[in-house]
Every structure is written in C-alpha cells, then in structure tokens.
Design an enzyme around this catalytic site. Structure first.
Site, mmCIF file in Angstrom:
data_model
loop_
_atom_site.group_PDB
_atom_site.id
_atom_site.type_symbol
_atom_site.label_atom_id
_atom_site.label_comp_id
_atom_site.label_asym_id
_atom_site.label_seq_id
_atom_site.Cartn_x
_atom_site.Cartn_y
_atom_site.Cartn_z
ATOM 1 N N GLU A 224 0.832 -1.204 0.000
ATOM 2 C CA GLU A 224 0.000 0.000 0.000
ATOM 3 C C GLU A 224 0.868 1.256 0.000
ATOM 4 O OE1 GLU A 224 -0.056 -2.627 1.931
ATOM 5 O OE2 GLU A 224 -2.028 -3.027 2.788
ATOM 6 N N CYS B 7 -1.920 -2.876 7.058
ATOM 7 C CA CYS B 7 -1.350 -2.763 8.410
ATOM 8 C C CYS B 7 -1.562 -1.344 8.949
ATOM 9 C CB CYS B 7 0.147 -3.113 8.394
ATOM 10 S SG CYS B 7 1.210 -1.790 7.814
HETATM 11 N N1 THU Z 1 2.525 -6.417 4.079
HETATM 12 C C1 THU Z 1 2.052 -5.533 3.150
HETATM 13 O O1 THU Z 1 2.617 -5.398 2.061
HETATM 14 N N2 THU Z 1 0.949 -4.799 3.464
HETATM 15 C C2 THU Z 1 0.297 -4.864 4.651
HETATM 16 O O2 THU Z 1 -0.555 -4.042 4.928
HETATM 17 C C3 THU Z 1 0.618 -5.959 5.582
HETATM 18 C C4 THU Z 1 1.941 -6.593 5.391
HETATM 19 C C5 THU Z 1 3.732 -7.186 3.748
HETATM 20 C C6 THU Z 1 4.959 -6.793 4.516
HETATM 21 C C7 THU Z 1 5.782 -8.065 4.439
HETATM 22 O O3 THU Z 1 6.539 -8.036 3.256
HETATM 23 C C8 THU Z 1 4.753 -9.175 4.341
HETATM 24 O O4 THU Z 1 3.526 -8.548 4.009
HETATM 25 C C9 THU Z 1 4.578 -9.969 5.613
HETATM 26 O O5 THU Z 1 4.335 -9.129 6.697
#
Ligand code: THU
Length: 145
Positions: A61, A96
C-alpha cells in the site's frame, strides 16, 4: 457497480492482483499487491518489497502511495489490496496500521478500501472504519496558520 472514477472495485482488485505477482518477498513469501486509483483516473500499483535487514521492508500500500505522490498525484478515489502466502489469497488482506496512517495523510474518512474474501466477494471498508479517531495534520496547525 461503476464506483470510484468509473472503475469497479472488482477491476481495481484485478489490478492489485497484477501488482501482487510482482512482490519481492524472499523472506516471508507473503505477496501483497495494491492498486491505488487517482482522481485523474490513473491507477498506481504497489507491491511489498522486502529487505534482508527486515526493517526497511515496504508494504504494498505504501509502495502505491509513494509511487503516486512521486508521479504528481495527491488525490485518490479508492484503493484495492490483495495478498496471501505464495501469492494465493486465503481471505481479506487488511492494510497494516502503518499503511492506514499513510493513507490517512492523503485520503478522507470515507475513502473506500476494497478487499476480497477467498471466494471473491468484495468487502469494502472506509478509512475511518479501519482507523478510527485518527491523528492527522490538523493537530499540528499553529495559531495563525
Ligand atoms: N505487508 C504488506 O505489504 N501490506 C500490509 O498491509 C501488511 C503486510 C507485507 C509486509 C511483508 O513483506 C509481508 O507482508 C509480511 O508481513
């Protein structure tokens, strides 16, 4: 339904899946893709980009938001996010907390965040639903600003 700027949630989710295939995730193997629709109608894709030092990892994001800002767009209509281990989503992939706060910098309370259940059902939340009572730039305004 043609929603935000003539693009359906399904179409935007399909674009997020394209970005998900580009994720660089040698450590977690959890691929995430985001498609951010600008008010201009342009779509900005982002994927997660991991790092051997873990901390510098960038979420999908934020990759999409930073790409859009870098290309000169600052107003957005919607975002779609998909993700799953090995690029196989097993349900919704909610942004997240850090990404919610970054969206809060540029997007209004009613900004739609499109997610997708395992069976393809679209689930849309507003930014305020995912980040209630949020902190923003208005808190930092000084008298006379
Ligand atoms: N991740 C995202 O790309 N977006 C989120 O909102 C949650 C987590 C990614 C970060 C990391 O590369 C993987 O997911 C595992 O946490």
């Amino acid at each position: 339904m043609k929603g935000d700027n003539g693009m359906t949630a399904k179409e935007l989710l399909a674009q997020a899946a394209v970005a998900m295939d580009r994720a660089y995730v040698p450590y977690s193997k959890f691929q995430v893709g985001a498609a951010l629709l600008g008010r201009s109608g342009k779509v900005y894709l982002g994927c997660n980009v991991e790092n051997a030092a873990y901390g510098p990892t960038n979420c999908a994001e934020r990759s999409a938001v930073f790409s859009a800002i870098s290309q000169g767009e600052r107003e957005f209509a919607a975002i779609a996010v998909v993700g799953g281990l090995g690029g196989k989503p097993k349900g919704i992939c909610p942004p997240c907390g850090v990404c919610r706060q970054v969206l809060r910098e540029f997007c209004p309370d009613d900004f739609p965040i499109h997610l997708q259940d395992a069976d393809g059902t679209v689930r849309t939340f507003t930014l305020a639903e995912l980040l209630p009572q949020s902190f923003g730039g208005a808190f930092l305004e000084k008298e006379g600003d």
